[in-house]
Write a protein that holds these residues in place. Structure first.
Motif, mmCIF file in Angstrom:
data_model
loop_
_atom_site.group_PDB
_atom_site.id
_atom_site.type_symbol
_atom_site.label_atom_id
_atom_site.label_comp_id
_atom_site.label_asym_id
_atom_site.label_seq_id
_atom_site.Cartn_x
_atom_site.Cartn_y
_atom_site.Cartn_z
ATOM 1 N N ALA A 59 0.780 -1.080 0.002
ATOM 2 C CA ALA A 59 0.006 0.073 -0.023
ATOM 3 C C ALA A 59 0.910 1.135 -0.215
ATOM 4 O O ALA A 59 0.488 2.197 -0.781
ATOM 5 C CB ALA A 59 -0.959 -0.059 1.284
ATOM 6 N N MET A 60 1.958 1.364 0.679
ATOM 7 C CA MET A 60 2.728 2.553 0.726
ATOM 8 C C MET A 60 3.378 2.501 -0.618
ATOM 9 O O MET A 60 3.621 3.942 -1.058
ATOM 10 C CB MET A 60 3.882 2.030 1.872
ATOM 11 C CG MET A 60 3.473 2.025 3.241
ATOM 12 S SD MET A 60 4.570 1.608 4.420
ATOM 13 C CE MET A 60 5.886 2.608 4.114
ATOM 14 N N TYR A 61 3.757 1.515 -1.363
ATOM 15 C CA TYR A 61 4.311 2.002 -2.715
ATOM 16 C C TYR A 61 3.538 2.612 -3.615
ATOM 17 O O TYR A 61 3.882 3.338 -4.489
ATOM 18 C CB TYR A 61 4.741 0.386 -3.329
ATOM 19 C CG TYR A 61 5.686 0.564 -4.677
ATOM 20 C CD1 TYR A 61 7.001 1.289 -4.802
ATOM 21 C CD2 TYR A 61 4.792 0.379 -5.849
ATOM 22 C CE1 TYR A 61 7.307 1.548 -6.010
ATOM 23 C CE2 TYR A 61 5.398 0.502 -7.180
ATOM 24 C CZ TYR A 61 6.728 1.179 -7.010
ATOM 25 O OH TYR A 61 7.150 1.351 -8.467
ATOM 26 N N LYS A 62 2.232 1.886 -3.428
ATOM 27 C CA LYS A 62 1.216 2.568 -4.016
ATOM 28 C C LYS A 62 0.805 4.085 -3.946
ATOM 29 O O LYS A 62 0.279 4.898 -4.537
ATOM 30 C CB LYS A 62 -0.228 1.788 -4.220
ATOM 31 C CG LYS A 62 -0.274 0.351 -4.547
ATOM 32 C CD LYS A 62 -1.441 -0.204 -4.434
ATOM 33 C CE LYS A 62 -1.495 -1.695 -5.115
ATOM 34 N NZ LYS A 62 -2.807 -2.235 -5.057
ATOM 35 N N GLY A 63 1.502 4.600 -2.775
ATOM 36 C CA GLY A 63 1.269 6.064 -2.449
ATOM 37 C C GLY A 63 0.211 6.108 -1.466
ATOM 38 O O GLY A 63 -0.143 7.276 -1.135
ATOM 39 N N LYS A 64 -0.162 5.162 -0.589
ATOM 40 C CA LYS A 64 -1.272 5.347 0.415
ATOM 41 C C LYS A 64 -0.546 5.975 1.751
ATOM 42 O O LYS A 64 0.603 5.602 1.844
ATOM 43 C CB LYS A 64 -1.917 3.984 0.555
ATOM 44 C CG LYS A 64 -2.239 3.235 -0.607
ATOM 45 C CD LYS A 64 -3.341 3.987 -1.344
ATOM 46 C CE LYS A 64 -4.026 3.360 -2.584
ATOM 47 N NZ LYS A 64 -5.087 4.367 -3.425
ATOM 48 N N VAL A 65 -1.264 6.522 2.593
ATOM 49 C CA VAL A 65 -0.716 6.776 4.051
ATOM 50 C C VAL A 65 -1.078 5.606 4.817
ATOM 51 O O VAL A 65 -2.232 5.458 5.111
ATOM 52 C CB VAL A 65 -1.236 8.387 4.184
ATOM 53 C CG1 VAL A 65 -0.691 8.600 5.768
ATOM 54 C CG2 VAL A 65 -0.644 9.135 3.415
ATOM 55 N N VAL A 66 -0.350 5.058 5.514
ATOM 56 C CA VAL A 66 -0.540 3.710 6.064
ATOM 57 C C VAL A 66 -0.334 3.964 7.814
ATOM 58 O O VAL A 66 0.870 4.362 7.920
ATOM 59 C CB VAL A 66 0.299 2.539 5.581
ATOM 60 C CG1 VAL A 66 -0.306 1.175 6.347
ATOM 61 C CG2 VAL A 66 0.057 2.358 4.290
ATOM 62 N N PHE A 67 -1.344 3.486 8.467
ATOM 63 C CA PHE A 67 -1.089 3.487 9.764
ATOM 64 C C PHE A 67 -0.500 2.153 10.208
ATOM 65 O O PHE A 67 -1.470 1.046 10.271
ATOM 66 C CB PHE A 67 -2.333 3.998 10.852
ATOM 67 C CG PHE A 67 -2.846 5.018 10.657
ATOM 68 C CD1 PHE A 67 -2.855 5.871 11.991
ATOM 69 C CD2 PHE A 67 -3.186 6.080 9.514
ATOM 70 C CE1 PHE A 67 -3.446 7.067 11.997
ATOM 71 C CE2 PHE A 67 -3.182 7.350 9.655
ATOM 72 C CZ PHE A 67 -3.499 7.888 10.693
ATOM 73 N N THR A 68 0.445 1.891 10.684
ATOM 74 C CA THR A 68 1.243 0.704 11.052
ATOM 75 C C THR A 68 2.430 1.021 11.893
ATOM 76 O O THR A 68 2.643 1.723 12.362
ATOM 77 C CB THR A 68 1.910 0.261 9.573
ATOM 78 O OG1 THR A 68 2.172 -1.207 9.731
ATOM 79 C CG2 THR A 68 2.773 1.127 8.901
ATOM 80 N N GLY A 69 3.339 -0.078 12.033
ATOM 81 C CA GLY A 69 4.408 -0.186 12.817
ATOM 82 C C GLY A 69 5.427 0.957 12.083
ATOM 83 O O GLY A 69 6.033 0.658 11.056
ATOM 84 N N ALA A 70 5.852 1.811 12.937
ATOM 85 C CA ALA A 70 6.823 2.918 12.529
ATOM 86 C C ALA A 70 7.665 3.303 13.895
ATOM 87 O O ALA A 70 7.714 4.684 14.011
ATOM 88 C CB ALA A 70 6.408 3.922 11.617
ATOM 89 N N GLU A 71 8.069 2.574 14.753
ATOM 90 C CA GLU A 71 8.688 2.826 16.021
ATOM 91 C C GLU A 71 10.065 3.525 15.731
ATOM 92 O O GLU A 71 10.780 3.635 14.776
ATOM 93 C CB GLU A 71 8.464 1.794 16.710
ATOM 94 C CG GLU A 71 7.425 1.360 17.689
ATOM 95 C CD GLU A 71 6.772 2.635 18.679
ATOM 96 O OE1 GLU A 71 7.953 3.265 18.960
ATOM 97 O OE2 GLU A 71 6.083 2.571 19.303
#
Length: 380
Positions: free
Chosen positions: A298-310
């Motif tokens: 999804a990130m590669y497609k240009g979406k903003v993702v709520f996920t792990g980013a610690e």
């Protein structure tokens, strides 16, 4: 090289296979397709029991009464028949300690023969195993997929799949594998944290993503902002889906003119990726330090993702907070705050989406990652 990949989680081995083939290697993949996700394999382990409601009911009863799982037996006998074909590979890699989805005793029987027939065996720490579960069970190590269980032990039955790695049978399988493998590779930061001091640890190699089959689209924010939440019922607690659901209810009531919200449950992989095509924001998971495969696509497609980013992940990749993903935390108020920030600053959506796509291409491209596997295998 002649390479055998065993097991599949979230398309990791399929993407790695595509990268290795692009680099001129011969690759064979055998798996059960990762359940509902239905990923392709050269040799697909299938189950008649899974596809028949009456047999599933019978199997449930046998498991409860006698501890006998007909699906595991199906996979065991299918793989056993295939074993004569799996000889003389330069590299054999298991996606996980439980790569075949059979009992620990059955795994040891099959692996014993497999290892006799091949040169070099590697293990991926992808998904849960004895080392990661032991690490996650210590709250001092930070939150994890086991955090809901640690907060409420009444959920034990819900976490049986994870907690099986604390049993004697799975510890025996772990010891057997540890004696026979050449090394362990971790697929993301969550597992790296658990394995970094392991004697056979070879390092973190990020999830490979086949960016050639994905398309980046710059987000358009002149209409409603579309927020997507895809739920997998079997892992919803581990992913913190309840926090997302509560936050979305608040957002839907407060911003009916600004947002459009869509949710799905238990979609096969191909339908899942189609269902979020129009989304600006994707809610992925809460209890992680790094991104899984769905988030990366999804990130590669240009979406903003709520996920792990610690913090540990930011430091590893030398990134700033909120630059390529939104770190999701187990707090409804926090998730609402971040959603509101994006809803009221749509230009941030475009910026983060572009940067996310660039990040995945730079650090997760399937051919680059395939070469890193080759380099690691050759050095070990």
């Amino acid at each position: 090289m002649k390479i055998l990949l065993i097991g599949e989680y979230s398309r990791l081995h399929n993407s790695l296979k595509e990268g290795l083939i692009a680099l001129g290697h011969q690759v064979t993949l055998v798996s059960s397709g990762d359940g509902l996700k239905q990923f392709e394999s050269d040799y697909l382990l299938t189950s008649k029991v899974k596809n028949n409601s009456l047999l599933r009911l019978l199997n449930f009863g046998l498991i409860r009464l006698f501890g006998v799982n007909l699906i595991q037996n199906e996979y065991y006998h299918q793989f056993k028949k295939l074993l004569p074909r799996f000889k003389n590979f330069d590299v054999v890699q298991l996606i996980n300690e439980d790569a075949l989805g059979v009992t620990p005793k059955q795994s040891i029987k099959l692996y014993t023969q497999l290892f006799k027939q091949n040169k070099t065996i590697y293990l991926l720490a992808c998904g849960e195993d004895c080392v990661t579960i032991n690490y996650f069970l210590n709250p001092a190590n930070g939150y994890s997929v086991l955090t809901p269980y640690l907060k409420n032990k009444a959920l034990k039955n819900t976490f049986n799949y994870s907690l099986k790695y604390t049993t004697k049978a799975y510890k025996n399988l772990h010891s057997f594998l540890n004696k026979n493998i050449k090394g362990v590779i971790c697929s993301d930061m969550d597992y790296h944290r658990a394995y970094k001091n392991h004697s056979k640890y070879l390092g973190l190699i990020p999830n490979p993503v086949n960016t050639d089959v994905l398309e980046f689209k710059s987000l358009k924010t002149d209409d409603k902002i579309n927020i997507f939440h895809g739920i997998n019922s079997t892992s919803s607690l581990k992913k913190g889906a309840n926090y997302f659901s509560e936050a979305l209810e608040f957002i839907a009531n407060k911003y009916p003119e600004k947002v459009s919200i869509s949710s799905t449950t238990d979609l096969p992989y191909n339908k899942y990726i189609q269902s979020y095509d129009q989304a600006h924001i994707i809610l992925d998971q809460v209890y992680s330090y790094d991104q899984g495969y769905n988030a990366l696509e999804a990130m590669y497609k240009g979406k903003v993702v709520f996920t792990g980013a610690e913090k540990e992940w930011l430091e590893y990749y030398n990134l700033k907070e909120n630059s390529v993903a939104i770190n999701a935390l187990p707090s409804v108020d926090y998730i609402v705050e971040k959603l509101e920030w994006l809803i009221n600053n749509p230009n941030q959506l475009k910026l983060i989406g572009r940067q996310a796509s660039t990040f995945v291409k730079q650090h997760h491209d399937y051919i680059t990652i395939a070469q890193r596997y080759l380099d690691t295998w050759n050095k070990a």
